[in-house]
Design a protein around this motif. Structure first.
Motif, mmCIF file in Angstrom:
data_model
loop_
_atom_site.group_PDB
_atom_site.id
_atom_site.type_symbol
_atom_site.label_atom_id
_atom_site.label_comp_id
_atom_site.label_asym_id
_atom_site.label_seq_id
_atom_site.Cartn_x
_atom_site.Cartn_y
_atom_site.Cartn_z
ATOM 1 N N ILE A 313 3.747 38.853 -28.363
ATOM 2 C CA ILE A 313 3.750 38.049 -27.143
ATOM 3 C C ILE A 313 2.321 37.809 -26.666
ATOM 4 C CG2 ILE A 313 4.358 38.079 -24.686
ATOM 5 C CD1 ILE A 313 6.963 39.527 -25.517
ATOM 6 N N LEU A 314 1.504 38.850 -26.663
ATOM 7 C CA LEU A 314 0.120 38.702 -26.207
ATOM 8 C C LEU A 314 -0.714 37.885 -27.190
ATOM 9 C CD1 LEU A 314 -0.757 42.121 -24.577
ATOM 10 C CD2 LEU A 314 0.239 40.073 -23.585
ATOM 11 N N THR A 315 -0.350 37.924 -28.459
ATOM 12 C CA THR A 315 -1.010 37.056 -29.429
ATOM 13 C C THR A 315 -0.743 35.594 -29.083
ATOM 14 O OG1 THR A 315 -0.842 38.734 -31.173
ATOM 15 C CG2 THR A 315 -1.169 36.459 -31.880
ATOM 16 N N GLY A 316 0.482 35.312 -28.619
ATOM 17 C CA GLY A 316 0.795 33.959 -28.166
ATOM 18 C C GLY A 316 0.026 33.569 -26.920
ATOM 19 N N VAL A 317 -0.146 34.511 -26.003
ATOM 20 C CA VAL A 317 -0.941 34.263 -24.797
ATOM 21 C C VAL A 317 -2.384 33.938 -25.178
ATOM 22 C CG1 VAL A 317 -1.903 35.352 -22.730
ATOM 23 C CG2 VAL A 317 0.522 35.658 -23.287
ATOM 24 N N ARG A 318 -2.909 34.720 -26.110
ATOM 25 C CA ARG A 318 -4.284 34.482 -26.582
ATOM 26 C C ARG A 318 -4.390 33.100 -27.218
ATOM 27 N NH1 ARG A 318 -7.092 36.922 -31.875
ATOM 28 N NH2 ARG A 318 -9.258 36.385 -31.418
ATOM 29 N N ARG A 319 -3.384 32.722 -27.982
ATOM 30 C CA ARG A 319 -3.417 31.415 -28.632
ATOM 31 C C ARG A 319 -3.397 30.287 -27.600
ATOM 32 N NH1 ARG A 319 -2.947 29.502 -33.877
ATOM 33 N NH2 ARG A 319 -3.326 27.257 -33.787
#
Length: 353
Positions: A313-319
Protein backbone atom coordinates in the motif's frame (compact mmCIF):
# COMPACT_ATOMS: atom_id res chain seq x y z
CA UNK A 1 -15.80 14.10 12.33
CA UNK A 2 -13.96 15.78 15.16
CA UNK A 3 -13.06 19.26 16.21
CA UNK A 4 -9.64 20.68 15.20
CA UNK A 5 -8.62 20.94 18.84
CA UNK A 6 -8.81 17.16 19.21
CA UNK A 7 -6.46 16.19 16.39
CA UNK A 8 -2.80 16.94 15.60
CA UNK A 9 -1.95 19.74 13.19
CA UNK A 10 -1.30 17.29 10.33
CA UNK A 11 -4.93 16.21 10.39
CA UNK A 12 -6.64 19.60 10.64
CA UNK A 13 -8.49 20.69 7.51
CA UNK A 14 -6.33 23.04 5.45
CA UNK A 15 -7.38 25.69 2.95
CA UNK A 16 -7.67 23.75 -0.32
CA UNK A 17 -10.99 24.67 -1.89
CA UNK A 18 -13.15 22.53 -4.11
CA UNK A 19 -14.16 24.15 -7.44
CA UNK A 20 -16.64 27.02 -7.02
CA UNK A 21 -19.14 25.17 -9.18
CA UNK A 22 -19.44 22.35 -6.66
CA UNK A 23 -21.67 24.38 -4.33
CA UNK A 24 -24.65 24.94 -6.64
CA UNK A 25 -24.17 21.44 -8.07
CA UNK A 26 -24.48 19.84 -4.62
CA UNK A 27 -27.34 22.12 -3.56
CA UNK A 28 -29.36 20.89 -6.55
CA UNK A 29 -28.74 17.19 -5.94
CA UNK A 30 -28.16 16.29 -2.28
CA UNK A 31 -31.40 16.07 -0.27
CA UNK A 32 -31.39 18.44 2.70
CA UNK A 33 -27.98 19.83 1.76
CA UNK A 34 -28.72 23.49 2.51
CA UNK A 35 -26.78 26.45 1.13
CA UNK A 36 -23.13 25.81 0.35
CA UNK A 37 -20.71 27.93 2.42
CA UNK A 38 -17.28 26.50 1.61
CA UNK A 39 -14.97 23.52 1.86
CA UNK A 40 -11.56 22.62 3.22
CA UNK A 41 -9.42 19.57 2.48
CA UNK A 42 -8.20 17.40 5.31
CA UNK A 43 -4.41 17.19 5.04
CA UNK A 44 -4.23 13.77 6.68
CA UNK A 45 -4.82 10.69 4.55
CA UNK A 46 -3.07 9.49 1.44
CA UNK A 47 -5.62 7.60 -0.58
CA UNK A 48 -8.97 9.25 -1.24
CA UNK A 49 -8.95 13.06 -0.74
CA UNK A 50 -11.47 14.06 1.91
CA UNK A 51 -13.07 17.48 2.40
CA UNK A 52 -15.03 19.16 5.16
CA UNK A 53 -17.98 20.83 3.43
CA UNK A 54 -19.80 23.58 5.35
CA UNK A 55 -23.45 24.36 4.64
CA UNK A 56 -26.24 26.39 6.19
CA UNK A 57 -27.56 23.11 7.66
CA UNK A 58 -24.28 21.97 9.17
CA UNK A 59 -21.10 20.26 8.04
CA UNK A 60 -20.86 17.34 5.64
CA UNK A 61 -17.87 15.29 4.47
CA UNK A 62 -16.98 14.76 0.81
CA UNK A 63 -14.71 11.83 -0.09
CA UNK A 64 -13.38 11.63 -3.65
CA UNK A 65 -11.17 9.54 -5.85
CA UNK A 66 -7.71 11.09 -6.36
CA UNK A 67 -6.93 12.64 -9.73
CA UNK A 68 -4.73 10.93 -12.30
CA UNK A 69 -4.40 7.37 -13.55
CA UNK A 70 -5.52 4.81 -10.97
CA UNK A 71 -4.69 1.13 -10.59
CA UNK A 72 -7.56 -1.23 -11.44
CA UNK A 73 -9.89 -1.81 -8.46
CA UNK A 74 -8.21 0.94 -6.41
CA UNK A 75 -9.90 4.00 -4.85
CA UNK A 76 -13.41 2.61 -5.23
CA UNK A 77 -15.34 5.24 -3.32
CA UNK A 78 -18.55 3.77 -4.73
CA UNK A 79 -17.81 0.60 -2.74
CA UNK A 80 -17.25 2.70 0.38
CA UNK A 81 -20.59 4.37 -0.21
CA UNK A 82 -22.38 1.07 -0.71
CA UNK A 83 -21.02 -0.76 2.33
CA UNK A 84 -21.74 2.17 4.65
CA UNK A 85 -25.24 2.59 3.24
CA UNK A 86 -26.04 -1.08 3.86
CA UNK A 87 -24.42 -1.25 7.31
CA UNK A 88 -26.45 1.80 8.32
CA UNK A 89 -29.51 -0.47 8.21
CA UNK A 90 -28.02 -2.35 11.21
CA UNK A 91 -26.79 -1.11 14.59
CA UNK A 92 -23.18 -1.12 13.38
CA UNK A 93 -21.65 2.39 13.79
CA UNK A 94 -21.03 4.07 10.42
CA UNK A 95 -21.62 7.64 9.17
CA UNK A 96 -24.81 8.11 7.21
CA UNK A 97 -24.15 8.46 3.48
CA UNK A 98 -26.16 11.00 1.52
CA UNK A 99 -25.19 11.00 -2.15
CA UNK A 100 -22.88 9.29 -4.67
CA UNK A 101 -21.69 10.94 -7.89
CA UNK A 102 -20.00 8.60 -10.33
CA UNK A 103 -17.95 11.18 -12.18
CA UNK A 104 -20.14 13.59 -14.21
CA UNK A 105 -19.60 16.50 -11.83
CA UNK A 106 -17.43 19.63 -11.35
CA UNK A 107 -14.60 17.51 -9.87
CA UNK A 108 -14.50 15.24 -12.90
CA UNK A 109 -14.13 12.15 -10.72
CA UNK A 110 -16.21 9.97 -8.43
CA UNK A 111 -17.09 11.16 -4.93
CA UNK A 112 -19.70 10.75 -2.24
CA UNK A 113 -21.18 12.90 0.53
CA UNK A 114 -21.64 11.60 4.07
CA UNK A 115 -22.66 12.95 7.44
CA UNK A 116 -20.08 14.41 9.78
CA UNK A 117 -19.91 12.46 13.05
CA UNK A 118 -18.91 14.32 16.21
CA UNK A 119 -16.47 12.65 18.56
CA UNK A 120 -12.85 11.91 19.31
CA UNK A 121 -10.16 10.44 17.04
CA UNK A 122 -7.08 9.02 18.75
CA UNK A 123 -3.91 9.18 16.67
CA UNK A 124 -1.61 7.41 19.12
CA UNK A 125 -2.66 3.84 20.05
CA UNK A 126 -0.80 4.21 23.35
CA UNK A 127 -3.55 6.70 24.29
CA UNK A 128 -1.43 9.16 26.29
CA UNK A 129 -3.30 11.17 28.90
CA UNK A 130 -5.93 8.50 29.54
CA UNK A 131 -6.19 6.23 32.57
CA UNK A 132 -5.38 2.51 32.30
CA UNK A 133 -9.08 1.80 32.82
CA UNK A 134 -10.06 4.05 29.90
CA UNK A 135 -7.40 2.50 27.66
CA UNK A 136 -8.62 -0.99 28.47
CA UNK A 137 -12.20 0.06 27.73
CA UNK A 138 -11.23 1.57 24.37
CA UNK A 139 -9.44 -1.62 23.30
CA UNK A 140 -12.42 -3.70 24.43
CA UNK A 141 -14.64 -1.48 22.31
CA UNK A 142 -12.36 -1.87 19.28
CA UNK A 143 -12.26 -5.65 19.75
CA UNK A 144 -16.03 -5.94 20.20
CA UNK A 145 -16.80 -3.70 17.21
CA UNK A 146 -14.53 -5.74 14.92
CA UNK A 147 -16.16 -8.97 16.10
CA UNK A 148 -19.60 -7.39 15.61
CA UNK A 149 -18.72 -6.52 12.01
CA UNK A 150 -17.58 -10.05 11.27
CA UNK A 151 -20.74 -11.49 12.85
CA UNK A 152 -23.01 -9.66 10.36
CA UNK A 153 -24.50 -11.91 7.68
CA UNK A 154 -23.56 -10.25 4.35
CA UNK A 155 -26.65 -11.64 2.63
CA UNK A 156 -28.93 -10.24 5.32
CA UNK A 157 -27.73 -6.67 4.65
CA UNK A 158 -27.65 -6.85 0.86
CA UNK A 159 -23.89 -7.38 0.58
CA UNK A 160 -23.86 -11.01 -0.49
CA UNK A 161 -22.27 -9.98 -3.80
CA UNK A 162 -19.78 -7.51 -2.31
CA UNK A 163 -16.85 -9.84 -3.05
CA UNK A 164 -16.03 -13.06 -4.82
CA UNK A 165 -16.73 -16.23 -2.83
CA UNK A 166 -13.98 -18.63 -1.79
CA UNK A 167 -10.16 -18.62 -1.74
CA UNK A 168 -10.00 -15.10 -0.30
CA UNK A 169 -6.46 -15.33 1.08
CA UNK A 170 -5.12 -16.76 -2.18
CA UNK A 171 -6.77 -13.99 -4.20
CA UNK A 172 -5.63 -11.30 -1.77
CA UNK A 173 -2.07 -12.59 -1.76
CA UNK A 174 -1.85 -12.58 -5.55
CA UNK A 175 -3.64 -9.22 -5.79
CA UNK A 176 -1.27 -7.41 -3.45
CA UNK A 177 1.80 -8.97 -5.03
CA UNK A 178 0.50 -7.63 -8.35
CA UNK A 179 -0.32 -4.21 -6.84
CA UNK A 180 3.17 -4.00 -5.37
CA UNK A 181 4.82 -4.97 -8.65
CA UNK A 182 2.67 -2.50 -10.62
CA UNK A 183 3.47 0.35 -8.20
CA UNK A 184 7.16 -0.07 -7.42
CA UNK A 185 9.55 2.53 -8.76
CA UNK A 186 12.62 0.40 -8.12
CA UNK A 187 13.14 -3.16 -6.80
CA UNK A 188 13.12 -3.94 -3.08
CA UNK A 189 14.92 -7.32 -2.96
CA UNK A 190 14.39 -7.88 0.77
CA UNK A 191 10.66 -7.26 0.61
CA UNK A 192 10.39 -9.28 -2.58
CA UNK A 193 12.07 -12.22 -0.87
CA UNK A 194 8.87 -12.61 1.19
CA UNK A 195 6.78 -13.24 -1.95
CA UNK A 196 7.81 -16.89 -2.60
CA UNK A 197 7.09 -17.78 1.05
CA UNK A 198 3.64 -16.22 0.89
CA UNK A 199 2.77 -18.04 -2.32
CA UNK A 200 3.96 -21.35 -0.86
CA UNK A 201 2.06 -21.01 2.43
CA UNK A 202 -1.41 -19.72 1.51
CA UNK A 203 -3.86 -21.35 3.96
CA UNK A 204 -6.53 -23.66 2.60
CA UNK A 205 -9.93 -22.00 2.37
CA UNK A 206 -11.99 -22.85 5.47
CA UNK A 207 -15.26 -21.41 4.17
CA UNK A 208 -15.46 -18.45 6.56
CA UNK A 209 -16.77 -15.31 4.90
CA UNK A 210 -17.43 -11.94 6.52
CA UNK A 211 -17.59 -8.25 5.68
CA UNK A 212 -13.98 -7.17 6.19
CA UNK A 213 -13.05 -3.52 6.65
CA UNK A 214 -9.54 -3.77 5.20
CA UNK A 215 -7.90 -1.02 7.28
CA UNK A 216 -9.24 -1.39 10.80
CA UNK A 217 -7.10 0.71 13.14
CA UNK A 218 -7.63 3.23 15.91
CA UNK A 219 -7.30 6.40 13.81
CA UNK A 220 -10.07 5.16 11.49
CA UNK A 221 -12.48 5.15 14.44
CA UNK A 222 -14.47 7.99 15.99
CA UNK A 223 -15.20 7.57 19.71
CA UNK A 224 -18.18 9.15 21.42
CA UNK A 225 -17.35 12.41 23.25
CA UNK A 226 -16.28 11.62 26.80
CA UNK A 227 -16.94 7.88 26.40
CA UNK A 228 -14.99 4.82 25.27
CA UNK A 229 -17.60 3.57 22.81
CA UNK A 230 -17.17 3.79 19.03
CA UNK A 231 -19.46 6.29 17.32
CA UNK A 232 -18.37 5.53 13.74
CA UNK A 233 -15.95 3.40 11.73
CA UNK A 234 -14.40 5.33 8.82
CA UNK A 235 -12.40 4.62 5.65
CA UNK A 236 -14.06 1.63 3.98
CA UNK A 237 -12.05 1.89 0.74
CA UNK A 238 -10.54 -1.59 1.11
CA UNK A 239 -13.67 -3.32 2.37
CA UNK A 240 -14.91 -6.51 0.72
CA UNK A 241 -16.17 -9.98 1.54
CA UNK A 242 -13.35 -12.11 2.82
CA UNK A 243 -11.76 -13.97 5.67
CA UNK A 244 -12.19 -12.14 8.99
CA UNK A 245 -8.67 -13.02 10.16
CA UNK A 246 -7.36 -10.61 7.53
CA UNK A 247 -8.84 -7.70 9.52
CA UNK A 248 -7.67 -9.01 12.88
CA UNK A 249 -4.12 -9.64 11.65
CA UNK A 250 -3.94 -6.26 9.93
CA UNK A 251 -4.82 -4.44 13.13
CA UNK A 252 -2.43 -6.52 15.23
CA UNK A 253 0.61 -6.05 12.97
CA UNK A 254 0.02 -2.29 12.81
CA UNK A 255 0.22 -2.28 16.59
CA UNK A 256 3.64 -3.94 16.31
CA UNK A 257 5.03 -0.84 14.60
CA UNK A 258 7.23 1.59 16.57
CA UNK A 259 5.36 4.19 18.59
CA UNK A 260 7.23 7.11 17.06
CA UNK A 261 8.56 8.25 13.71
CA UNK A 262 6.26 6.41 11.30
CA UNK A 263 3.22 7.20 9.20
CA UNK A 264 1.06 5.47 11.81
CA UNK A 265 2.04 4.84 15.37
CA UNK A 266 2.06 1.37 16.83
CA UNK A 267 2.82 -0.01 20.26
CA UNK A 268 6.31 -1.31 19.55
CA UNK A 269 8.53 -0.63 22.56
CA UNK A 270 5.53 0.26 24.72
CA UNK A 271 4.78 -1.56 27.98
CA UNK A 272 1.19 -2.48 27.20
CA UNK A 273 0.50 -4.01 30.60
CA UNK A 274 1.52 -0.84 32.43
CA UNK A 275 -0.85 1.17 30.24
CA UNK A 276 -3.80 -1.17 30.63
CA UNK A 277 -3.64 -2.24 26.95
CA UNK A 278 -3.93 -5.98 26.17
CA UNK A 279 -1.03 -7.74 24.48
CA UNK A 280 -1.54 -9.37 21.10
CA UNK A 281 -2.31 -12.85 22.46
CA UNK A 282 -4.96 -11.47 24.81
CA UNK A 283 -6.49 -9.30 22.09
CA UNK A 284 -6.72 -12.23 19.67
CA UNK A 285 -8.15 -14.45 22.42
CA UNK A 286 -10.82 -11.85 23.24
CA UNK A 287 -11.86 -11.62 19.59
CA UNK A 288 -12.07 -15.42 19.26
CA UNK A 289 -14.07 -15.65 22.47
CA UNK A 290 -16.60 -13.12 21.20
CA UNK A 291 -17.11 -15.06 17.98
CA UNK A 292 -16.88 -18.46 19.69
CA UNK A 293 -14.09 -19.67 17.41
CA UNK A 294 -10.73 -21.34 18.05
CA UNK A 295 -7.51 -19.36 18.06
CA UNK A 296 -6.12 -19.40 14.49
CA UNK A 297 -3.45 -21.99 13.80
CA UNK A 298 -2.08 -20.15 10.74
CA UNK A 299 -1.56 -16.80 12.46
CA UNK A 300 2.01 -16.53 11.13
CA UNK A 301 0.81 -16.41 7.53
CA UNK A 302 -1.85 -13.81 8.25
CA UNK A 303 0.56 -11.51 10.08
CA UNK A 304 3.31 -11.85 7.45
CA UNK A 305 0.84 -11.21 4.65
CA UNK A 306 -0.53 -8.16 6.49
CA UNK A 307 2.96 -6.67 6.79
CA UNK A 308 3.63 -7.26 3.09
CA UNK A 309 0.25 -5.80 2.13
CA UNK A 310 0.89 -2.67 4.19
CA UNK A 311 4.28 -2.25 2.50
CA UNK A 312 2.56 -2.68 -0.88
CA UNK A 313 0.00 0.00 0.00
CA UNK A 314 2.78 2.44 0.90
CA UNK A 315 4.61 1.54 -2.29
CA UNK A 316 1.49 2.73 -4.10
CA UNK A 317 1.48 5.95 -2.07
CA UNK A 318 5.11 6.51 -3.02
CA UNK A 319 4.28 5.91 -6.66
CA UNK A 320 1.43 8.46 -6.61
CA UNK A 321 3.84 11.03 -5.16
CA UNK A 322 6.35 10.19 -7.87
CA UNK A 323 3.67 10.55 -10.55
CA UNK A 324 2.43 13.86 -9.10
CA UNK A 325 -1.08 12.84 -7.99
CA UNK A 326 -0.63 12.16 -4.27
CA UNK A 327 -3.26 13.65 -1.96
CA UNK A 328 -0.45 15.11 0.19
CA UNK A 329 2.95 14.82 -1.57
CA UNK A 330 5.10 15.79 1.43
CA UNK A 331 3.29 13.29 3.63
CA UNK A 332 3.63 10.63 0.93
CA UNK A 333 7.41 11.00 0.95
CA UNK A 334 7.38 10.62 4.72
CA UNK A 335 5.22 7.50 4.47
CA UNK A 336 7.64 5.86 2.05
CA UNK A 337 10.25 5.82 4.82
CA UNK A 338 8.16 3.21 6.63
CA UNK A 339 8.56 0.64 3.84
CA UNK A 340 12.00 -0.60 5.04
CA UNK A 341 10.63 -0.91 8.60
CA UNK A 342 7.73 -3.04 7.39
CA UNK A 343 10.13 -5.10 5.29
CA UNK A 344 12.31 -5.94 8.28
CA UNK A 345 9.27 -6.72 10.45
CA UNK A 346 8.00 -9.15 7.80
CA UNK A 347 11.39 -10.89 7.58
CA UNK A 348 11.67 -11.06 11.38
CA UNK A 349 8.19 -12.54 11.50
CA UNK A 350 9.25 -15.29 9.12
CA UNK A 351 12.35 -16.00 11.21
CA UNK A 352 10.14 -16.48 14.29
CA UNK A 353 7.89 -19.11 12.70
Amino acid sequence: MTSPSEVPDAAVAVEVELPDAIGPWLEARVPGFGDYIGSRKFADGQSNPTYLVSTSRGDRVLRAQPPGTLLPSAHRVDREFRVMRMLATTEFPVPGVLYLSEGDNPLGRMFFIMERVDGRIFWDPALPGLTPEARAAIYRSMNRTLADLHAIDPDAVGLGDFGRPGNFMERQTRRWIHQYQASRIDPNPRLESVIPWLLANIPADDGRVAIVHGDYRIDNLIFEPGRCEIAAVLDWELSTLGHPLADLASQCVQLRLPNRGLFMRGLGGVNRGALGIPDEDAYVAGYCRRLKIDKPGNWGFHTTFSLFRLAAILTGVRRRAHDGNASNPDKAIELARAIPVLTELALANLDSL
